[in-house]
Scaffold this motif. Sequence first.
Motif, short mmCIF file in Angstrom:
data_model
loop_
_atom_site.label_atom_id
_atom_site.label_comp_id
_atom_site.label_asym_id
_atom_site.label_seq_id
_atom_site.Cartn_x
_atom_site.Cartn_y
_atom_site.Cartn_z
N ARG A 15 0.69 -1.30 -0.02
CA ARG A 15 -0.01 0.02 0.22
C ARG A 15 0.87 1.27 -0.04
N SER A 16 1.89 1.25 -0.66
CA SER A 16 2.59 2.55 -0.81
C SER A 16 1.89 3.81 -1.20
N PHE A 17 0.91 3.27 -2.36
CA PHE A 17 0.07 4.54 -2.97
C PHE A 17 -0.62 5.19 -1.80
N ASP A 18 -1.27 4.48 -1.06
CA ASP A 18 -2.20 4.86 0.34
C ASP A 18 -0.97 5.90 0.95
N ILE A 19 0.17 5.56 1.27
CA ILE A 19 1.13 6.40 1.97
C ILE A 19 1.31 7.92 1.12
N LYS A 20 1.36 7.29 -0.07
CA LYS A 20 1.72 8.66 -0.99
C LYS A 20 0.50 9.67 -0.76
N LYS A 21 -0.52 9.18 -0.86
CA LYS A 21 -1.78 9.97 -0.89
C LYS A 21 -1.84 10.73 0.46
N LEU A 80 0.81 11.41 2.55
CA LEU A 80 1.78 12.41 2.32
C LEU A 80 1.43 13.59 1.67
N GLU A 81 0.86 13.45 0.76
CA GLU A 81 0.22 14.62 -0.28
C GLU A 81 -0.68 15.50 0.62
N LYS A 82 -1.67 14.77 1.34
CA LYS A 82 -2.45 15.48 1.82
C LYS A 82 -1.96 16.08 3.02
N GLU A 83 -1.19 15.63 3.80
CA GLU A 83 -0.60 16.35 4.90
C GLU A 83 0.14 17.33 4.63
N ILE A 84 1.02 17.11 3.50
CA ILE A 84 1.96 18.33 3.02
C ILE A 84 1.16 19.47 2.72
N GLU A 85 0.11 19.15 2.18
CA GLU A 85 -0.80 20.44 1.82
C GLU A 85 -1.53 20.93 3.05
N LYS A 86 -1.93 20.12 3.84
CA LYS A 86 -2.33 20.69 5.20
C LYS A 86 -1.32 21.79 5.93
N GLN A 87 0.07 21.44 5.78
CA GLN A 87 1.16 22.17 6.49
C GLN A 87 1.59 23.45 5.50
N GLY A 88 0.73 23.52 4.38
CA GLY A 88 1.14 24.43 3.42
C GLY A 88 2.52 24.39 2.75
N LEU A 89 2.84 23.09 2.77
CA LEU A 89 4.30 22.89 2.18
C LEU A 89 4.09 22.30 0.70
N ASP A 90 3.08 22.38 0.19
CA ASP A 90 3.15 21.69 -1.08
C ASP A 90 3.84 22.35 -2.37
N ASP A 91 4.26 23.68 -2.06
CA ASP A 91 5.00 24.13 -2.85
C ASP A 91 6.50 24.17 -2.82
N GLU A 92 6.91 23.48 -1.60
CA GLU A 92 8.20 23.25 -1.46
C GLU A 92 8.78 21.77 -1.64
N ILE A 93 7.46 20.88 -1.17
CA ILE A 93 7.96 19.76 -1.24
C ILE A 93 7.39 18.71 -1.97
N GLN A 94 8.03 17.94 -3.05
CA GLN A 94 7.30 17.25 -4.00
C GLN A 94 7.27 15.70 -3.68
N VAL A 95 6.34 15.24 -4.02
CA VAL A 95 6.38 13.48 -3.54
C VAL A 95 6.23 12.72 -4.87
N VAL A 96 7.49 12.14 -5.10
CA VAL A 96 7.31 11.28 -6.61
C VAL A 96 7.54 9.85 -6.36
N THR A 97 6.94 9.32 -7.17
CA THR A 97 6.67 7.58 -7.33
C THR A 97 7.97 7.10 -8.17
N THR A 98 8.67 6.36 -7.41
CA THR A 98 9.66 5.65 -8.37
C THR A 98 9.70 4.05 -8.69
N GLY A 99 10.48 3.78 -9.08
CA GLY A 99 10.51 2.30 -9.32
C GLY A 99 11.32 1.69 -7.89
N CYS A 100 11.24 0.16 -8.17
CA CYS A 100 11.67 -0.65 -7.17
C CYS A 100 13.19 0.09 -6.56
N ASN A 101 13.20 0.31 -5.24
CA ASN A 101 14.28 0.91 -4.62
C ASN A 101 15.21 -0.24 -4.11
N GLY A 102 14.84 -1.41 -4.16
CA GLY A 102 15.52 -2.57 -3.70
C GLY A 102 15.57 -3.29 -2.65
#
Lengths: 150, 127, 601
Positions: C20-26, C28-50
């Motif tokens: 469920r990493s996509f739920d985590i991503k969502k 994060l995005e919600k919380e970052i917006e709530k804190q007003g950080l959405d123009d400073e911090i970007q959430v990126v989905t990558t391929g397998c980290n390993g």
Amino acid sequence: MEKQKVEQIIAKHKSEPSALIAILQDVQEEYRYLPEEAMAIVVDRLNIPLSRAYSLATFFTAFSLKPRGRHSIKVCMGTACHVRGSGMILEKIERDLNVKRGETTDDLKFSLDEVYCLGCCGLAPVVTIDEDLYGQVTLVKMPKILQKYS
Amino acid sequence: MSKLKIEDLQKINEKVRQTMLLREGNGRARITVHMGTCGIAAGARKIMDTLLKIIEEKNVKDVILTNSGCAGLCSREPMATVELVGEAPVKYVDLTEDKIHKIFVEHVQDGKIVTEYALAVGSERTH
Amino acid sequence: MRPFRANLMICGGTACVSNRSFDIKKALEKEIEKQGLDDEIQVVTTGCNGFCAAGPLMVVQPEGIFYGHLMEKDIPFLVEEHFLKGRPVKNLMYVPPETEVPIPKMNDIDFFKGQILIALRNRGLIDPEKIDEYIGREGYYGLLKVLTSMTPDEVIKEIKDSGLRGRGGAGFPTGVKWELTRAADGDLKYIVCNADEGDPGAFMDRSIIESDPHSVLEGMVIGAYAMGASQGYIYIRNEYPLALQRLLIAIDQARDYGLIGENILGSNFSFDINVTRGAGAFVCGEETALISSIEGKLGNPKPRPPYPTTSGLWGKPTNINNVETWANIPVIINRGANWYSEIGTETSKGTKVFSLVGKINNTGLVEVPMGITLNDIVNKIGGGIPDGKKFKAIQTGGPSGGCIPAEKLDLPVDYESLAKAGSMMGSGGMVVMDETTCMVDVARYFLTFTKDESCGKCTPCREGIAQLHRILTKITEGEGTMEDLELLENLANVIKDTSLCGLGKSAPNPVLTTMRYFKDEYLAHITDKKCPARVCRQLNTYVINAEICASKGHGCGVCRRECPEQAISGEKNISHIIDQEKCVKCGVCFDVCKFNAVTIE
Ligand SMILES: Cc1cc2nc3c(=O)[nH]c(=O)nc-3n(C[C@H](O)[C@H](O)[C@H](O)COP(=O)(O)O)c2cc1C
Ligand code: FES
């Protein structure tokens, strides 16, 4: 089975014998098996003998000649899952659903298959049902998971 | 999208280079804004915002901006640390928008420490 | 474009997505917006980290801080502490089992330390669905270089000089194969990328495609230029929907940019790529069977010669390379053969990607320099064996490979050393086994696989493997004899020598190596009728410890309810008993008992 759908599938590919596998894959995806009538139409359009389609359909595991269940259960039999006991999970499902691997329950609810490595060995043993993936499955958890599907 | 020509590849590369440097974590300079509760109260968010704006305006590609917690010197907030590759970190205190502007131009871009705002040189590791 | 000050690289590999990493991503995005950080911090989905064992995970850049086992409920605190107040959160960091001190930075974690990333150079750094990000990491620079400054012969020489060998199994020198294809008669030539990944316990190729599809495409375009091919095919395994999707997106983007298609980068070189989906047959990973399958025919292997390099797809000269082989090409061109050949050993250059799985703490995908010892992989990068168990063997090469025992852990990982030990490099599957793994069962497992997957064309493979399997089954059920051991060995050697293709030629390897290194386990099954690892259930006797069952479990009855044969009797607060007459040794009771009251004798 609608003739038209099969024709549409064929139209998406080149009408060449080399497209046979790809066309059959799409037919399989549409109907969850290869209906005889559909195969007849395909070989007719590609102008090849039906036996050729049959030989492919029985060679590759992606194809089924019998109708498949509404839900597809796949138990990972990859090496990592095997050493973490996926064989017992498979046997348990076979017992609980009264179905053998590779087959479909009488009510067409579930089809049960083995797959090899789903790329999440860290979660072994792994079972997928349709699009859902369940990791670290145990014998106790399995029936509860199956209950979610109707 | 039209087909790329040889020069275009370079242009695309430049366009995303800043992001890539950020992700690789190796820019030429790193600015750390201290954002503990005290820092935020003293206006650290404003400093961060100003820095982001400057970087955008000047189209600078090789500067990494991060935040860290309270630096333990709450009376002198807002604070920031500037670290150029291969040089000791410099801590700046009592920042304002104008000061950070000057620090950016003189220290980050030209490599000259703005001694009048600096608290200490090399006193601490920032990360 | 206003820059971001931080990028949160969320892993979108298969294992993390299942966690469920996509739920985590969502979240994060919600919380970052709530804190007003959405123009400073970007959430990126990558391929397998390993580092699949720590998933769902993310890496915070530029600091390089690694968070694992994330849960949605952690996110608000994490965002406030780390991204607002700048205090990285210790209890979400990775903690190595033995020290209990959290390690903040990804690069300080042992799992990542010993790795050198070439084929996986962009893993976790780019969004695989954005071609610009690939270009931002000097992607397609290798292609640019060959098109503007190298002749095809120079490209081939560079690859030859690099010492790169095929990563799909056999380790044939890539440059030599390219040269043969280039020299072959005919105007029309094909190149193929083998992404069938048949090893049942491995996922390297899948990860490469999922995390960096353009590296494979770029490698292919360079190869096509060098060999004079005009059309390429990627043959991808049927069970890889996400990899397929990313590949198709990548091909569309590359085509839009004119990096594949007509007149690439304005030159007069043209080349296009098609994708063919496999239909689920292991043997189709073998090159001649793969070719037949692309032609829409049965995936039956053919005798070689002629090799595909002279007569392959539709009878034309065809060069086939594995996914990882292709992914190495752009880097070799970019950085030069000299740089590449510095890494690795005399005969095995560069790095190799392995999927490290089984009874190991740090399950995941690793890329290591050739020549590293198995010990370093297992104990340093892999973090050793969980639950204080003892290491028994490591299996490499999948169903074609073998099991290497603990005594040989100092073995360097290179093509020759592994072959000498009776195993092979293979495509990169590495399965770690501990004292609770039965080696006879493992041999039988691989033969079950190869028996099912044998295409049936040649007799030694079709009949021989089935017989090997039958004998092994007999042994695991306690019916084996000493003569069976001899028969196994003879038969295995005959199959090896007489089979048509690599499937049959290598299928006996798991049997031969386990017999060579773990003879005592075979003997225990045959003479003592015991399975030392207690895996072969027919040799186990399941009993319930009355004391534990009554006092700790209070006769909970779970085993009684789960037993498929109603072989267990008992009542609440009273110890349960297994009726050995009825017991079919399915092992369910052992598995379900929470109090460890069921024991194996
Ligand atoms: C039974 C069998 C299965 C194979 N499966 C694969 C596979 O899944 N992926 C792969 O790249 N090569 C596989 N190979 C090896 C290919 O035949 C071929 O050697 C390889 O793709 C060449 O690429 P390389 O030189 O880059 O390694 C298999 C070989 C055999 C005999
Ligand atoms: S072996 Fe089951 S997911 Fe890899």
